[in-house]
Design a protein around this motif. Structure first.
Motif, short mmCIF file in Angstrom:
data_model
loop_
_atom_site.label_atom_id
_atom_site.label_comp_id
_atom_site.label_asym_id
_atom_site.label_seq_id
_atom_site.Cartn_x
_atom_site.Cartn_y
_atom_site.Cartn_z
N LYS A 61 0.84 -1.20 0.00
CA LYS A 61 0.00 0.00 0.00
C LYS A 61 0.87 1.25 0.00
CE LYS A 61 -4.09 2.08 0.70
NZ LYS A 61 -5.26 1.95 -0.19
N ASP A 62 0.55 2.20 -0.85
CA ASP A 62 1.22 3.51 -0.96
C ASP A 62 2.56 3.47 -1.67
OD1 ASP A 62 -0.83 4.90 0.21
OD2 ASP A 62 0.33 5.71 1.88
N MET A 63 2.98 2.30 -2.18
CA MET A 63 4.29 2.25 -2.83
C MET A 63 4.33 3.16 -4.06
SD MET A 63 7.36 1.14 -2.57
CE MET A 63 7.39 -0.32 -1.53
N ASP A 64 3.24 3.19 -4.84
CA ASP A 64 3.22 4.06 -6.01
C ASP A 64 3.33 5.53 -5.60
OD1 ASP A 64 0.76 3.90 -4.75
OD2 ASP A 64 -0.42 4.04 -6.59
N ARG A 65 2.68 5.90 -4.49
CA ARG A 65 2.77 7.28 -4.00
C ARG A 65 4.19 7.61 -3.54
NH1 ARG A 65 -2.02 8.29 0.19
NH2 ARG A 65 -1.02 10.35 0.15
N ALA A 66 4.83 6.65 -2.90
CA ALA A 66 6.20 6.86 -2.44
C ALA A 66 7.15 7.09 -3.61
CB ALA A 66 6.67 5.67 -1.61
N ILE A 67 6.99 6.30 -4.66
CA ILE A 67 7.86 6.45 -5.84
C ILE A 67 7.61 7.80 -6.51
CG2 ILE A 67 8.38 5.54 -8.14
CD1 ILE A 67 9.56 3.92 -5.81
N GLU A 68 6.35 8.18 -6.63
CA GLU A 68 6.03 9.47 -7.24
C GLU A 68 6.66 10.62 -6.45
OE1 GLU A 68 4.55 10.39 -10.07
OE2 GLU A 68 4.44 8.27 -10.63
N ARG A 69 6.61 10.52 -5.12
CA ARG A 69 7.18 11.60 -4.30
C ARG A 69 8.71 11.63 -4.39
NH1 ARG A 69 8.79 15.48 -3.12
NH2 ARG A 69 8.41 16.90 -1.38
N LEU A 70 9.33 10.46 -4.45
CA LEU A 70 10.78 10.42 -4.63
C LEU A 70 11.18 11.01 -5.98
CD1 LEU A 70 12.30 7.01 -3.39
CD2 LEU A 70 12.84 9.32 -2.59
N LYS A 71 10.45 10.61 -7.02
CA LYS A 71 10.75 11.15 -8.37
C LYS A 71 10.65 12.67 -8.40
CE LYS A 71 8.69 9.64 -11.91
NZ LYS A 71 7.49 9.25 -12.68
N VAL A 139 12.56 10.81 4.65
CA VAL A 139 12.22 9.39 4.56
C VAL A 139 12.55 8.79 5.92
CG1 VAL A 139 12.65 7.19 3.41
CG2 VAL A 139 12.78 9.31 2.10
N SER A 140 11.52 8.42 6.68
CA SER A 140 11.76 7.84 8.01
C SER A 140 11.75 6.32 7.91
CB SER A 140 10.69 8.31 9.01
OG SER A 140 9.44 7.73 8.74
N LEU A 141 12.70 5.71 8.60
CA LEU A 141 12.90 4.27 8.54
C LEU A 141 12.87 3.67 9.93
CD1 LEU A 141 15.74 4.92 6.09
CD2 LEU A 141 13.92 3.35 5.45
N ILE A 162 7.95 10.35 3.73
CA ILE A 162 7.69 8.99 3.28
C ILE A 162 8.05 8.11 4.46
CG2 ILE A 162 8.34 7.11 1.73
CD1 ILE A 162 9.01 9.21 -0.39
N ILE A 163 7.08 7.42 5.01
CA ILE A 163 7.31 6.60 6.21
C ILE A 163 7.51 5.15 5.81
CG2 ILE A 163 6.22 5.70 8.31
CD1 ILE A 163 4.85 8.45 8.57
N CYS A 164 8.64 4.57 6.23
CA CYS A 164 8.93 3.15 6.04
C CYS A 164 9.03 2.52 7.42
CB CYS A 164 10.25 2.95 5.29
SG CYS A 164 10.30 3.67 3.64
N ASP A 165 7.97 1.88 7.86
CA ASP A 165 7.94 1.36 9.22
C ASP A 165 7.38 -0.06 9.21
OD1 ASP A 165 8.17 1.28 11.99
OD2 ASP A 165 7.06 3.13 12.33
N HIS A 166 7.58 -0.76 10.31
CA HIS A 166 7.04 -2.13 10.42
C HIS A 166 6.37 -2.35 11.76
CE1 HIS A 166 10.47 -4.10 12.85
NE2 HIS A 166 10.67 -2.81 12.86
N HIS A 167 6.20 -1.28 12.53
CA HIS A 167 5.48 -1.38 13.80
C HIS A 167 3.98 -1.24 13.56
CE1 HIS A 167 9.58 -0.01 14.96
NE2 HIS A 167 9.40 -0.91 15.91
N PRO A 180 -0.16 12.16 8.48
CA PRO A 180 -0.46 12.78 7.17
C PRO A 180 0.80 12.86 6.30
CG PRO A 180 -0.18 14.48 8.84
CD PRO A 180 -0.06 13.18 9.56
N ALA A 181 1.26 11.71 5.86
CA ALA A 181 2.50 11.63 5.07
C ALA A 181 2.17 11.49 3.59
CB ALA A 181 3.33 10.44 5.53
N ALA A 182 3.17 11.80 2.75
CA ALA A 182 3.00 11.60 1.31
C ALA A 182 2.77 10.13 1.00
CB ALA A 182 4.24 12.12 0.57
N ALA A 183 3.40 9.25 1.80
CA ALA A 183 3.21 7.81 1.65
C ALA A 183 3.54 7.15 2.98
CB ALA A 183 4.11 7.25 0.55
N VAL A 184 2.75 6.14 3.33
CA VAL A 184 2.99 5.37 4.56
C VAL A 184 3.16 3.91 4.16
CG1 VAL A 184 2.11 4.66 6.81
CG2 VAL A 184 1.63 6.97 5.96
#
Length: 570
Positions: A61-71, A139-141, A162-167, A180-184
């Motif tokens: 979920k949100d991977m496409d949004r994350a790539i768009e924001r990185l681009k 980009v938070s990890l 862009i939040i990259c989390d596993h909790h 309220p992130a560009a991608a979670v």
């Protein structure tokens, strides 16, 4: 406790099929069926993990949004800040993501919060630093999923996340409460259908970079060279070594053993490893040293080590981190003795279903380790608290099978913040609430936990005769690695065992002896760490039972099979 022997009609058919198709003994086929492997194709995937088995990252979920924001950030030449937690998962995540981006994008930097001044998660100081240095994307990890206020504050100041989390996300009235992130990116989001849920924070960061490589037609081999960092995060964060984690750990260990980056190579050297590394070596040798940087001083040193380009620079950082690890051990030992003494002096605590201890003088960087040490003596959910910024900061650890996060969540009304996993969590609460929290946590756990959870058990895979132990069997067992949660190294049980000759006591603590089963001619060396107290009882000539793992012993250029004892029953 012995696992159920696979004996249903379908399991018996699977055992016979695997015995023939893999040319292995029915005993080994039973071990595979017990682990959910029933067909030749499943066995091939298990024994021969392939990078092609990794899932499509765009399923998240949100991977496409994350790539768009990185681009967009690359197109605008925005300044990108890579923000990670101060533990092993966070620092490996930052080293992975920053290290990869830096190879082609110059406007990137990284930030690790100070464990003591800022605490866990996205901090106000981190946001202020990003604003002062004109970053517009963070980009938070390994953190961020519950930092709703901070991410909102950043957004209001013109900084996207862009939040990259596993909790686990926080729970709102209508489901997950997300920042309220560009991608979670978080496979534990309730609305995320990603097929594998147990990635580390570093693993989620890896999936984002995998998606970017696919989108931009960058050869994935460029990214696969960073799997050593992902493997370190998987081992140290104690996540299941199944599915994608198993694939990434397998190939990450190959990188660690065949072409480690200078920083990791230096860390291996100061840890004293001379043979091929496995998951256990990473957990007990590399992970604690990386963690020690943030526990004793600042975790930025761990990232600098992992990003080192020269051996000289790496050696310098590794020696410094090794000194921090030695200091951490001193704190660990002293605090553990104090904590155990507090429990033993209080009859109510001894009989409780939980341990919750507070001392304002304890070192915050070691409280999680001390919680684990307490569980070794008092097998129950444990929380160790100390004072930090006029609050009580705590670290929780659990016992197998019990979800400590859910128990803590039920006490949320007494907490200011909390987060974590099934078996480990952190929290902050007012000092005045400690006693009320202790009582409520005890009540919640007592209601939820079973006696089985509170009893330390050795889980036995299968009973085995010594006649089954031979080189081919051990070669196949080795191919079942990497071992870890949900794919543990097999433990076997043998009855009617006798000691041959006299035992050897090593360092006054450990036992080494020769054992045979019944009247058979099969004898093996058995080693039990901390088992010296068994020597007299086993010397009576009476039979006993043992549970153990089978290992190769490398000594003087020779390789022999030996049994690593887990328990003895007379």
């Amino acid at each position: 406790m012995t696992k159920p022997f696979p004996n249903s009609p379908a399991q018996r058919v699977a055992i016979e099929s695997l015995t023939q198709s893999l040319n292995i003994s029915p005993f080994l086929a039973s071990l595979l069926v017990q682990r959910g492997i029933h067909t030749f194709e499943e066995a091939r995937s298990f024994f021969r993990p392939e990078l092609g088995h990794l899932h499509d990252p765009f399923l998240m979920k949100d991977m496409d949004r994350a790539i768009e924001r990185l681009k967009l950030a690359f197109l605008r030449q925005e300044k990108i800040l890579v923000y990670g937690d101060y533990d092993v998962d966070g620092t490996t995540s930052v080293a992975l993501f920053y290290g990869f981006l830096k190879t082609f994008y110059p406007h990137v930097d990284y930030y690790i919060p100070d464990r003591y001044k800022e605490g866990y998660g996205v901090s106000k100081a981190g946001i202020d630093w990003a604003v002062a240095n004109e970053f517009t994307l963070i980009v938070s990890l390994d953190c961020g999923i519950k930092s709703i206020d901070r991410v909102t504050e950043a957004w209001e100041l013109g900084i996207d996340f862009i939040i990259c989390d596993h909790h686990r996300p926080g729970r709102g009235t209508d489901g997950d409460e997300l920042p309220p992130a560009a991608a979670v990116l978080d496979p534990k989001r309730s609305d995320c259908d990603y097929p594998y849920k147990e990635l580390t924070g570093c693993g989620v960061g890896f999936k984002l970079l995998q998606a970017y490589c696919i989108f931009e037609n960058i050869p994935l081999e460029t990214l696969f060279g960073y799997l050593d960092l992902v493997a370190i995060s998987i081992a140290s964060d104690i996540v299941p070594i199944t599915g994608e984690n198993r694939v990434m750990a397998h190939y990450g260990l190959k990188v660690l053993n065949q072409s480690p980056r200078p920083g990791v190579k230096a860390l291996i050297k100061v840890a004293g490893f001379t043979r091929e590394l496995d998951i256990t070596n990473v957990v007990f040798g590399l992970g604690p040293r990386i963690n020690a940087a943030g526990r004793i001083q600042h975790a930025r040193a761990a990232v600098q080590l992992m990003l080192s380009h020269s051996e000289e620079e790496a050696d310098q950082f590794a020696l410094e981190i090794n000194k921090h690890n030695a200091s951490r051990r001193e704190f660990d030992t002293t605090m553990t003795e104090q904590a155990l003494s507090m429990i033993r002096r209080n009859e109510t605590m001894v009989k409780a279903k939980t341990t919750v201890l507070y001392d304002a003088t304890w070192h915050k960087g070691v409280i999680g380790i001390v919680a684990s040490r307490c569980i070794e003596h008092f097998h129950r959910p444990t929380i160790i608290l100390t004072q930090s910024h006029n609050k009580a900061a705590g670290s929780a650890r659990s016992v197998p099978g019990f979800d400590v996060y859910e128990a803590i969540e039920e006490c949320a009304d007494l907490l200011e913040q909390f987060g974590g996993h099934t078996f480990a969590a952190g929290m902050t609460l007012p000092i005045d609430n400690i006693e009320a929290f202790r009582r409520k946590f005890e009540e919640v756990v007592a209601r939820r936990i079973s006696e089985e959870h509170l009893t330390p058990l050795v889980e036995i895979d299968l009973p085995m005769d010594f006649s089954e132990i031979e080189p081919k069997m051990v070669r196949i067992l080795k191919q079942m690695a990497p071992f870890g949660p949900q794919n543990m190294c097999p433990v076997f049980m043998t009855d009617d065992v006798y000691m041959v000759g006299l035992p050897t006591i090593m360092k006054e603590k450990h036992l080494k002896m020769t054992v045979r089963q019944g009247r058979s001619g099969h004898t093996f060396t058995a080693v039990g760490f901390g088992f010296a107290h068994w020597a007299d009882q086993l010397s009576t000539g009476e039979p006993f039972s043992i549970c153990y793992q089978v290992e190769e012993n490398h000594y003087g250029g020779n390789i022999s099979l030996q049994l690593m004892l887990r328990d003895i029953k007379c």
